[in-house]
Each structure stands twice: as C-alpha cells, then as structure tokens.
Enzyme design. Structure first.
Site: not given
Ligand code: XMP
Length: 535
Positions: A72, A99-100, A188, A190, A243, A245-249, A391
């Site tokens: 941070g 780190c922080y 870090h 990551e 919508s 899309g994949v996510d709402s389906t 996703k």
C-alpha cells in the site's frame, strides 16, 4: 516448536452447515498490485477473497485458511496510515505480509524502520539465509530476482522474528516468526518481474495454508448454490437481469438451480444500443437452456434520457439508473400476489475492482453499470452469485453447468452496449451506423475463423468527421475505430495481430456498406495504458 493451534470457530452455526470455499483472505491496503495477488493464486488453483483493509471481522462466507496483507502507499510512521486489524494476529492463521503488509506486521511486534534511505524500486537480487523457513522450503531452483518498490525498510527486527532473506543492497528482504506462522516480504512476489514469485505464493498456499490446488473449483457450483439458497431464503423471488452475455446467463442458470424456475424471472431490457440481431440470438440461447426469458422494449426511455449527454461517466450513471427504473417498474407492475425480493446481476470480480465497488482503496476506473453505475437506493436487494470470480472462471463454471460452448465463448459485451462505444452524444441514427459497422467486423471475424481467437472485438464511432473521396465526390463523414484484444480476465489486454489483408479488407467493406463512415482506424493500444472499451 511451531504452534499449530486448531482453526478458530469464528463462523456462526448456520454458516458452518454450508460448505464454504477454503480460501486465502487478502486484505487490501491500497496497492496497485493487490488484484495480481488474487489472480496469481487463482491461476495456481487456489480460491481467494479480497476485502478492504478496514474490514472489522473475518468474512463468514469463506473458510479462511491463510491471510495475505497487501502492499500500500502508506508508511507505518504516518499518523493516519492504515493499521493492522487486531483479529489478524488473534487466530494463528498463516499470514503473509507483502511490502507495507510486512511493515505492519513488524510494527505490530515492535520492529523499527528507517525512511528514505536505501529505497529500492525495480528488480533486486534476494539472498535467502536459510533453505527451510519453519514452514516452507525455499527451492534452489528459484530465481533470485524479485521486484522491490519501497521507501521505508526494516532496521530492527521485531521480537520473535528472524531474518529470512536480504537484498543486494543489504536491506532486510524477508522475515519469519520462529513460533507463529507469519512471514513478511519486503518485495512483491505477485508481479511478473519477480521470476519465482508464483512459486513462493504457491508454497505459502500449499505448505503453510495446507490448501490443495483446484480443490475449490470442483465444489464451487455447489457452494454458490448453497450460498444463493441461504441469501434468498425460502420465500424470496429473484428478478434476474439478463444481458445475453456469459456472466448473466451463468448467474441465471445457477439461480434457477438453487431456488427453482418458479422463483426466478429472467428479464432482458432492449435499450436500443444492442448489436444487430442480439435480442433474437439471446432468446434462442435461453430457449435452448429451457429458461423463460421476457424482453422489455425500453428503447425510447433510454434514448430520451441520454439525449444531449456526452460525458462517459454521466452516460454510465444514467444507463445504470434507467436499468434499475425499468426493472423496478416491471417488478412492481407484475407483482400482484408475491413480491420480488432480489435483483440478480452477473457482476464479476473484475467489474468490482475497476469500479472500486468494495472500497478497497484502488482507483475508480469507470462506473461499471452493475456496480458504480447503480443508484444509491434500490427497492430490491442485490444477488450477485459471481461477484468473487473472474471471467475465465465463470466460463469454466458454465461448462460444468452444461451451457453450450457457443454461448460461453461469446465475446464480452458491456451492459451499456454500444452506448459507451459511441463517443459523444447518442442518437438512434448514429447507433444504427455503429451497429452496421460492428456487424460487418464481427461477421468477417467469424467467416475468417478468427472470432474465437480473439477475446473481444467491436467497433467504436468517434465524433470526428474528415474529408474523403468516393466516386469522384467529396465526402465529409464520421470515423470508425476497430478494436480487438486478447486477454484472460480483462484486467490486462494485448492488441490482436491479424493476417495481413484482414483489416484493410474489413475497412473497405465498412466504408462501402455503411453510409456515414468514410474512414476506419485500428486501435493499437494495449491495456494498460488504455482500457478495452473506448468511452
Ligand atoms: P475495460 O474497458 O474496463 O473493460 O478494459 C473490461 C471488460 O469489462 C467490460 N465492460 C463492461 N461490461 N458492463 C459490462 O457488463 C459495463 O458497464 C462494462 N464496462 C466494461 C468490457 O467490455 C471488457 O470486457
């Protein structure tokens, strides 16, 4: 001797009944890299949940097997710096401070720091003092190159800790507690430039937190279904915002599996800024899934409210409000005997991060229509079954649910649709120009077998006119931009490289077929620094 205390029973009885994902909890202290920690661990097959640093309790929806404190921008010596929540060190849960996060741990146990001297930014060589920390093994095969980004550094190690590594500049680069399961890293792991950072995070998750990779994914569907049931209760009803899309389906399918088709109404709003043929296509997908779908034509409402608006954030807020007004109006009108309690949305983790919707301290990049674009007051409670997933994870989940690969591998398309790809003021006429250009681009991708090699593609219409010449006539028309990128989770993206003739031939087709466009450009910018969508 290391104490391996039994895991605390911090969950309520009701929660214990559910199968919760065994996860690593990431406390976000505002680092730009926080999402990379979760991304890295998820790619390795471990489940993570990120919460803001000021979180006052352990979250009840996961079983916390490890805690990571992110970096941070603060300095522990500053008065109003973010502090370490008391519960972090209370339960003897394996903890990694980065780190922080390391500085907070050291500060908590009485360490001291120096500021400004020996600052390190960029790649640094790290020298491990021991092969075996009390809980993880440092492999000989690991690269020594790790990424540093700090001003303060530890000058006096805290009680109970030992130095595990130093940097080439003789800065304390890692510490570990000799009794408790706590590690602190000044660097870090990551970021990509930390060449063996992934291995180090893997060792933390596997050796210290005792997690098995991929284990979480196998039971994920069941866990989400259980948590939907708990959230909605026995009586609740959901209006699922679809919508296409994949996510709402995937969300819609999970909801119907959890509480039954009778208690979920899938509703899609035609806001007039869809792709050509989109409504028919989505109806077809839903009928194949055996899930009823109602489509509401609200084109005039959206166009009226967006009239004269060109500021992108204002557009997003208006679209978000308009969606909610239309859904609430529908829910109120169709609810004679029992009312809807929840609004279902296909919100993803990446949407939340970019809209800074969890208040984790990162910058708001844009008000995603599902998150930052929502009005403050909602009559319905939100239910977002995929809010913790990226996703690529949703696509895997959809596959497990038996959703067709054609639907799962559709390119992502933003909820506000072409409304944010039309820069400047929105008019039905300009939307039609954009729809036609977009349709040609996508059709050509499919015809050339390129559609599934691209993460996302589309056309953008700029509010810029320029001179051209067609059939000996001067033209003065709009500019269309083509955008195509490759990505895995949309947090970063690279520009798609097409075969030599593909783009020029597409430009010719667009200019020939779409009155109103006389110039076509291709966007060569990756994300970052650009975003995928123009707006
Ligand atoms: P950016 O432009 O932020 O986009 O790089 C990342 C991904 O998110 C999609 N996106 C949205 N999807 N509603 C959505 O459903 C939105 O408001 C929205 N804004 C961006 C974008 O298409 C890309 O896949």
């Amino acid at each position: 001797m290391i104490e391996f205390l039994p895991r605390p029973n911090f969950l309520t009885e009701e929660h214990v009944k559910l199968t919760k994902p065994h996860a690593i909890l990431i406390l976000d202290f505002g680092s730009q890299y926080t999402y990379l920690i979760s991304k890295c661990l998820r790619e390795l097959g471990f489940f993570t949940k990120t919460v803001p640093a000021h979180q006052s309790l352990l979250p009840a929806d996961i079983t916390v097997c490890g805690i990571i404190l992110s970096g941070g921008p603060d300095s522990v010596s500053e008065q109003d710096a973010l502090s370490l929540p008391g519960w972090v060190t209370e339960f003897n849960i394996p903890t990694l401070g980065i780190c922080y996060g390391m500085q907070l741990i050291a500060n908590h146990f009485g360490g001291r720091f120096e500021s400004g001297k020996n600052r390190e930014f960029g790649a640094s060589q790290i020298y491990w003092q021991q092969k075996h920390l009390p809980y993880i093994t440092i492999s000989d095969s690991w690269s020594k190159q790790f990424w540093m980004s700090h001003s303060d550094h530890l000058s006096h190690i805290p009680k109970g800790f030992e130095v595990s590594a130093t940097s080439e500049n003789n800065v304390i680069a890692a510490i570990h507690h000799t009794q408790k399961q706590i590690i602190g890293l000044q660097f870090h792991p990551e970021v990509e430039h930390s060449k063996s950072g992934k291995e180090l995070l893997y060792s933390f998750a596997h050796q210290m937190c005792k997690l098995t990779p991929s284990e979480y994914f196998e039971s994920l569907t069941e866990q989400i279904i259980q948590s939907i049931k708990t959230n909605i209760g026995n009586q609740g009803k959901v209006l699922m915002a679809v919508s296409g899309g994949v996510d709402s389906t995937v969300s819609a399918v999970l909801l119907t599996k959890a509480i039954g088709k009778q208690r979920v109404s899938c509703v899609m709003i035609d806001h007039g800024m869809m792709r050509i043929g989109e409504i028919e296509q989505v109806k077809q997908y839903f009928s194949e899934l055996g899930v009823a779908l109602e489509v509401l034509d609200r084109r005039s409402v959206f166009f009226e409210r967006l009239h004269h608006i060109s500021n992108p954030e204002q557009k997003r807020k208006i679209i978000g409000q308009c969606f909610i007004d239309c859904f609430e109006e529908w829910a109120n009108a169709s609810n004679k005997d029992s009312s809807y309690s929840h609004l279902g949305q296909g919100t993803l983790y990446s949407d939340v991060i970019e809209s800074a919707g969890d208040g984790c301290g990162s910058q708001t990049i844009k008000s995603h229509h599902n998150v930052g674009g929502l009005p403050e007051k909602l009559q319905l409670s939100l239910i977002e079954p995929l809010r913790q997933l990226f996703k690529d994870e949703v696509r895997k989940l959809g596959k497990q649910l038996g959703i067709s690969s054609e639907l799962l591998n559709r390119h992502p398309f933003p909820g506000p649709g072409l409304g944010i790809r039309l820069i400047g003021k929105i008019t039905p006429e300009k939307i039609e120009i954009l729809q036609r250009a977009d349709e040609i681009f996508i059709r050509r991708l499919r015809d050339a077998n390129l559609y599934h090699k691209v993460w996302q593609a589309g056309a953008i219409l700029l509010p810029v006119k320029s001179v051209g010449v067609m059939g000996d006539q001067r033209t003065y028309e709009w500019t269309c931009v083509l955008r195509a990128v490759n990505a895995t989770d949309a947090m970063t993206a690279s520009v798609t490289q097409f075969p030599e003739h593909f783009l020029p031939d597409t430009a010719v087709q667009i200019v020939n077929a779409v009155p109103g466009i006389n110039r076509v450009l291709y966007d060569l910018t990756s994300k970052p620094p650009a975003t995928i969508e123009w707006e």
